[in-house]
Design an enzyme around this catalytic site. Structure first.
Site, PDB file in Angstrom:
ATOM      1  N   CYS A  10     -22.058 -19.047 -13.907  1.00  0.00           N
ATOM      2  CA  CYS A  10     -23.477 -19.200 -14.248  1.00  0.00           C
ATOM      3  C   CYS A  10     -23.895 -17.946 -15.005  1.00  0.00           C
ATOM      4  O   CYS A  10     -24.184 -16.911 -14.398  1.00  0.00           O
ATOM      5  CB  CYS A  10     -24.297 -19.372 -12.973  1.00  0.00           C
ATOM      6  SG  CYS A  10     -26.026 -19.758 -13.264  1.00  0.00           S
TER       7      CYS A  10
ATOM      8  N   CYS B 105     -30.627 -26.574 -22.828  1.00  0.00           N
ATOM      9  CA  CYS B 105     -30.951 -25.329 -22.126  1.00  0.00           C
ATOM     10  C   CYS B 105     -31.993 -24.513 -22.878  1.00  0.00           C
ATOM     11  O   CYS B 105     -31.947 -24.414 -24.103  1.00  0.00           O
ATOM     12  CB  CYS B 105     -29.697 -24.480 -21.928  1.00  0.00           C
ATOM     13  SG  CYS B 105     -28.582 -25.147 -20.701  1.00  0.00           S
TER      14      CYS B 105
END
Length: 427
Positions: free
Chosen positions: A159, A353
């Site tokens: 991440c 995103c």
């Protein structure tokens, strides 16, 4: 009547509950089991340490919303799982049986794999709202006595976006407080290059992020492995392409935030055929476990192999829209099984995103998230910051209303050519 149980009530588990409710039969019963009765919008966590958000502004009390939707709710952690007996044992000693189980627990944070890492050690974290609140206290103390800052993601992390977000948000806040000139900043990452993101980049994320870092006077170390963290000092090894250590550096810091590696939660570990060695759930193209056919999984707890070999291990991120894609496929496939049919739905695993940088940001669209891609685009500008704020408010409102995808959202995504499901096939 079928008993359907969802483990976890984060992003994946909560929208899974809403979508499963829409696809189950009237006589079926849905129960959500989770350790935390309150949902937190994790993408807002990078704003919390600098005081731009409070816990209360990004949380949703799930009990009233679930009750309104007719979803049973048991906020008690799972202690043990027995897939052979189709049952879960909870930490309060009670047991829950299921006909279908959806695992959406998210990850366990593996801070313990590196000496001195994490909120119990010498670095802060933005992985959980509790960590972010603790980081806010650390940041205020840091501002009284500024010094070097280290941010980034350790070996095995999967991440990376939030690490970049926090870095630039912190840099923006330091400028606003007029102390940026007293704070040398270094970004340390296991990625082979800036902007890799565990995805071998999306569009020109490498060029965009490197440019932002140069403009903001942020140094970086890539292909780096954190050896240990001590009070005010991080030992980092730079790794060559052949895996050898080409340099070891001791980096001083007044504040550090490093994202950890993830692993599956303890109740899942060691169950043959259900999880991989790291405890992530194995699924097929229908989000269904190959061995236990009545178990599905969505979200960060799903096992996805890395993009390819890198000098330092880099995991693959599971982004928000990608998780929503998994959820829609799983909910529809369980709906098929409930009606005596076979699973046919497959998620696209597309990714959209928005990475906020405090006063600007980077957006990217990857269709699918795992290359090769049909769409591979990234862009930047001040509009991303505004878009991220707008999305935050919209998504939290959806969670409070008990909705997953209103018709106008579906229409907008359709107009942009962004789908959650692949065309239905019978293979």
């Amino acid at each position: 009547m079928a008993e359907i149980v969802i483990m976890g009530a984060g992003l994946g588990g909560t929208i899974m509950a809403y979508e499963m409710k829409d696809h189950m039969r009237p006589e079926d019963r849905l129960t959500v089991v989770t350790k935390d009765p309150v949902y937190h919008f994790v993408p807002s966590n990078p704003w919390v340490p600098v005081g731009w958000r409070t816990r209360e502004s990004i949380e949703v009390d799930l009990a009233p919303t679930f009750a309104k939707r007719g979803i049973n709710f048991k906020p008690v952690p799972v202690a043990k799982m027995d897939p052979g007996a189709n049952s879960l044992e909870l930490e309060d000693g009670s047991k829950i049986s299921y006909d279908y189980l959806i695992i959406a627990t998210g990850p366990e944070l593996a801070f313990d794999e590196i000496e001195g890492l994490g909120p119990q050690g010498h670095t802060t974290s933005i992985c959980h709202i509790d960590h972010a609140e603790k980081a806010a206290i650390s940041f205020e103390e840091f501002c009284k006595k500024p010094g070097p800052v280290i941010t980034g993601a350790v070996q095995g992390a999967s991440c990376y976006g939030p690490a970049y977000e926090f870095t630039f948000i912190l840099e923006t806040e330091l400028r606003r407080r007029k102390i940026r000139d007293q704070v040398p900043m270094t970004f340390v990452t296991s990625e082979p290059y800036v902007g890799h993101l565990g995805l071998d980049g999306v569009g020109d994320t490498k060029g965009l992020l490197e440019s932002e870092m140069r403009e903001k006077h942020i140094k970086w170390l890539t292909s780096s492995r954190v050896k240990k963290v001590e009070a005010g000092k991080m030992t980092v090894e730079e790794i060559a392409d052949d895996g050898s250590v080409k340099a070891t550096k001791e980096l001083p810091f007044g504040m550090a935030m490093m994202l950890p590696a993830f692993r599956g939660i303890k109740p899942l570990h060691g169950i043959d055929g259900l999880v991989n060695p790291r405890g992530f759930v194995l699924v097929d193209k229908h989000q269904q476990n190959p061995k236990f056919k009545n178990i599905f999984s969505v979200g960060v707890c799903v096992a996805i192999p890395p993009m390819g070999p890198t000098p330092v291990p880099c995991g693959v991120p599971k982004t928000g829209f990608m998780i929503e894609s998994m959820v829609t496929a799983a909910a529809k496939n369980i709906g098929e099984l409930l009606r005596g049919r076979q699973p046919i739905y497959r998620g696209t695993w597309n990714a959209i995103c928005l990475a906020d940088f405090g006063d600007s940001g980077i957006a990217f669209v990857a269709q699918p998230q795992i290359p090769p891609r049909n769409v591979n685009w990234s862009g930047h500008g001040r509009w991303v910051h505004a878009a991220k704020i707008g999305f935050e408010k919209y998504f939290i409102r959806k969670m409070r209303k008990g909705e997953s995808e209103p018709f106008y959202e579906s229409a907008a995504l359709s107009m942009m050519g962004i789908a959650k499901l692949k065309n239905v096939t019978t293979d």
